[in-house]
Design a protein around this motif. Structure first.
Motif, PDB file in Angstrom:
ATOM      1  N   UNK A 100       0.899  -1.206   0.012  1.00 36.86           N
ATOM      2  CA  UNK A 100      -0.102   0.077  -0.118  1.00 36.86           C
ATOM      3  C   UNK A 100       0.916   1.366  -0.058  1.00 36.86           C
ATOM      4  N   UNK A 101       1.817   1.328   0.758  1.00 37.60           N
ATOM      5  CA  UNK A 101       2.803   2.716   1.021  1.00 37.60           C
ATOM      6  C   UNK A 101       3.134   3.115  -0.434  1.00 37.60           C
ATOM      7  N   UNK A 102       3.969   1.876  -1.258  1.00 36.50           N
ATOM      8  CA  UNK A 102       4.367   2.215  -2.538  1.00 36.50           C
ATOM      9  C   UNK A 102       3.637   2.393  -3.573  1.00 36.50           C
ATOM     10  N   UNK A 103       2.208   1.958  -3.488  1.00 38.00           N
ATOM     11  CA  UNK A 103       1.298   2.169  -4.496  1.00 38.00           C
ATOM     12  C   UNK A 103       0.744   3.591  -4.368  1.00 38.00           C
ATOM     13  N   UNK A 104       0.837   4.034  -3.225  1.00 37.46           N
ATOM     14  CA  UNK A 104       0.176   5.521  -2.849  1.00 37.46           C
ATOM     15  C   UNK A 104       1.205   6.387  -3.463  1.00 37.46           C
ATOM     16  N   UNK A 105       2.745   5.980  -3.222  1.00 33.42           N
ATOM     17  CA  UNK A 105       3.498   6.933  -3.950  1.00 33.42           C
ATOM     18  C   UNK A 105       3.688   6.995  -5.341  1.00 33.42           C
ATOM     19  N   UNK A 106       3.479   5.595  -6.087  1.00 30.05           N
ATOM     20  CA  UNK A 106       3.388   5.717  -7.471  1.00 30.05           C
ATOM     21  C   UNK A 106       2.195   6.382  -8.111  1.00 30.05           C
ATOM     22  N   UNK A 107       0.942   6.155  -7.315  1.00 27.65           N
ATOM     23  CA  UNK A 107      -0.305   7.005  -7.569  1.00 27.65           C
ATOM     24  C   UNK A 107      -0.019   8.578  -7.481  1.00 27.65           C
ATOM     25  N   UNK A 108       0.637   8.813  -6.258  1.00 22.34           N
ATOM     26  CA  UNK A 108       0.831  10.320  -6.337  1.00 22.34           C
ATOM     27  C   UNK A 108       1.952  10.975  -7.240  1.00 22.34           C
ATOM     28  N   UNK A 109       2.797  10.003  -7.736  1.00 23.56           N
ATOM     29  CA  UNK A 109       3.596  10.532  -8.772  1.00 23.56           C
ATOM     30  C   UNK A 109       2.702  10.835 -10.098  1.00 23.56           C
ATOM     31  N   UNK A 110       1.881   9.813 -10.196  1.00 26.82           N
ATOM     32  CA  UNK A 110       1.175  10.085 -11.630  1.00 26.82           C
ATOM     33  C   UNK A 110       0.409  11.379 -11.695  1.00 26.82           C
ATOM     34  N   UNK A 111      -0.294  11.179 -10.546  1.00 22.76           N
ATOM     35  CA  UNK A 111      -1.139  12.540 -10.568  1.00 22.76           C
ATOM     36  C   UNK A 111      -0.379  13.918 -10.160  1.00 22.76           C
ATOM     37  N   UNK A 112       0.972  13.687  -9.878  1.00 21.51           N
ATOM     38  CA  UNK A 112       1.698  14.863  -9.803  1.00 21.51           C
ATOM     39  C   UNK A 112       2.124  15.438 -11.250  1.00 21.51           C
ATOM     40  N   UNK A 113       2.186  14.259 -12.038  1.00 25.13           N
ATOM     41  CA  UNK A 113       2.366  14.507 -13.671  1.00 25.13           C
ATOM     42  C   UNK A 113       1.315  15.186 -14.453  1.00 25.13           C
TER      43      UNK A 113
END
Length: 497
Positions: free
Chosen positions: A327-340
């Protein structure tokens, strides 16, 4: 409870910050759902009059920024930084507790007042017409929250620079320590201008002065400069701790060291400087001359290399790693996509011709929320799952954690990507009602459905955390996420797997 409430120990104060911020996230999220449900169809739906709508609107915005994002970052900083710099507590534990206890006081003033002038409090409305005592309560509430931020920032700076272990140079500390240090310095530089603006706003409301009152020779645009000189850097004050948390999580879950430590530190410093050079990009439509606008346009675009250094660093760290998408890593990667998404919208919006079309439209709402709900909140929620076993000694339910992630990721994307298009179709922000034409109605409905998906995800998140803190499986404290970490056994002087 009694012991934690009256403690000055850094982990207890950190826990109080985290719990308060999660409460604020839920209440503020409930207000957001009220706003979106109201806009599901044109005309009045569940809110009877525009004034009530604006009160809900103002309280939602103020709450999410000052009572969710800031306290959560302070909470994680309090919890982890003394441990990371190998010191027993913060430099001034009592000051730390005082800084925390200013937060519920400010929260009470903002919530009980429910002012109606949006979180900008822009004159001349806020000095001539906004009803008291709500407006005064908001001014004093924000004043107290700002003072709490300043006390916390001073404490962090002194703790990091003066209390760290003598064997630990600053360039060997965690990047989260750097993120907190840079953020704290930014708070000290940014806050005083708005503190001054609030006093001027208050005395203007009393009729004693006329700083922003055109009838008395004042200038409402001056308020905007003071406001944005604080609150453009403030967006970076929210974002930098989230990026620091991502620097903790990505190497862990990729099972390899960070790609480039130096570039991470450099990018934090670059972003801190650039944050102060782009405040008036919020003000292209206020009649500045072309040269001034060009300077702020270039200043805005200068944020791109700093952000890109972080994103490149994250991707290069993950590249070739044995990534575990817990879960923590999924949120980080999801956050990076939204950041983009958020960054792409921001870069094009920094150009003056587009900004004139999108200024004060739903485009800006979509852009800003993709930042705070995407990059920042996703980084925070990832970190929350990561430190959950450290705080409670128990594991959250991993399957429910992943359900939370997908609900929030899909929900946030649907709400705020749609709002960009709404803005291009001409829907102004901060409106209680809109023109009943088909494109606006359909897109508002899509956006509202996304908001409810996000709301369900948030409810699942809180349910998982509360249930797991009491009934979750005891965590294996040496390696709670089964990453196969090597830890160093102090007693036997040899590494263990």
């Amino acid at each position: 409870m009694w012991e934690i409430l009256f403690s000055t120990h850094h982990t207890d104060v950190g826990l109080l910050y985290i719990v308060l911020s999660l409460v604020a996230l839920m209440i503020g999220g409930a207000l957001a759902l009220v706003i979106r449900t109201e806009l599901f169809l044109p005309g009045a739906q569940i809110i009877t009059d525009p004034n009530t709508f604006h009160r809900i609107f103002t309280t939602h915005g103020t709450n999410m920024l000052f009572l969710w994002l800031l306290p959560f970052a302070s909470g994680v900083g309090n919890y982890l930084i003394p441990i990371m710099i190998r010191y027993k507590d913060m430099a001034w534990p009592k000051l730390n507790a005082v800084a925390f206890w200013m937060t519920p006081v400010g929260m009470a003033l903002v919530w009980l007042g429910m002012a109606d002038f949006t979180w900008y409090a822009t004159p001349p409305y806020s000095i001539l017409r906004a009803p008291g005592p709500a407006a005064e309560m908001w001014i004093f509430g924000i004043k107290i929250l700002g003072l709490g931020s300043i006390l916390g920032a001073i404490n962090f700076i002194v703790t990091i620079l003066k209390m760290k272990h003598p064997d630990m140079p600053l360039m060997k500390t965690s990047l989260f320590v750097w993120a907190t240090l840079v953020t704290s310095i930014m708070i000290l530089v940014a806050m005083p201008t708005f503190a001054a603006a609030l006093i001027m706003l208050f005395t203007d409301r009393l009729g004693v002065t006329g700083f922003f009152n055109p009838n008395m020779g004042g200038d409402p645009i001056a308020y905007q400069h003071l406001f944005w000189f604080t609150f453009h850097p403030e967006v970076y004050i929210f974002a930098i701790p989230a990026i620091g948390m991502m620097y903790e999580l990505i190497p862990k879950f990729s099972r390899k060291p960070i790609f480039s430590y130096q570039s991470g530190v450099t990018a934090f410093i670059v972003l801190a400087i650039v944050a102060f050079s782009s405040w008036a990009h919020h003000m292209y439509a206020t009649g500045m001359n072309f040269t001034e606008k060009t300077v702020f346009m270039v200043g805005t675009l200068a944020a791109v290399p700093g952000s890109a250094m972080h994103v490149f660093n994250f991707i290069a760290t993950m590249w070739g790693g044995r990534i575990r998408f817990a879960t923590p890593m999924s949120f980080v990667v999801g956050g990076l996509v939204l950041f983009f998404y958020a960054g792409a919208g921001g870069v094009v919006n920094a150009q003056m011709p587009l900004d004139f079309l999108t200024h004060d439209s739903y485009w800006v709402v979509g852009h800003f929320h993709l930042f705070v709900m995407g990059l920042i909140s996703f980084g925070f929620i990832g970190m929350l799952h990561y430190i959950f076993p450290l705080i409670t000694g128990r594991m959250y339910n991993e399957r429910v954690g992943m359900i939370t992630f997908w609900l929030l990721f899909v929900g946030v994307s649907v709400v705020f990507l749609t709002q960009h298009v709404l803005g291009l179709y001409g829907q102004p922000r901060r409106v209680f009602d809109y023109v009943p034409v088909e494109p606006l109605i359909v897109m508002n409905q899509i956006s509202t459905v996304g908001a409810w998906i996000t709301g369900i995800g948030s409810a699942v998140l809180i349910g998982n955390l509360i249930y797991s803190s009491a009934k979750g499986k005891p965590a294996n404290m040496r390696d709670p996420f089964q990453l196969g970490e090597v830890y160093y056994d102090q007693t036997r002087k040899e590494p263990h797997h």
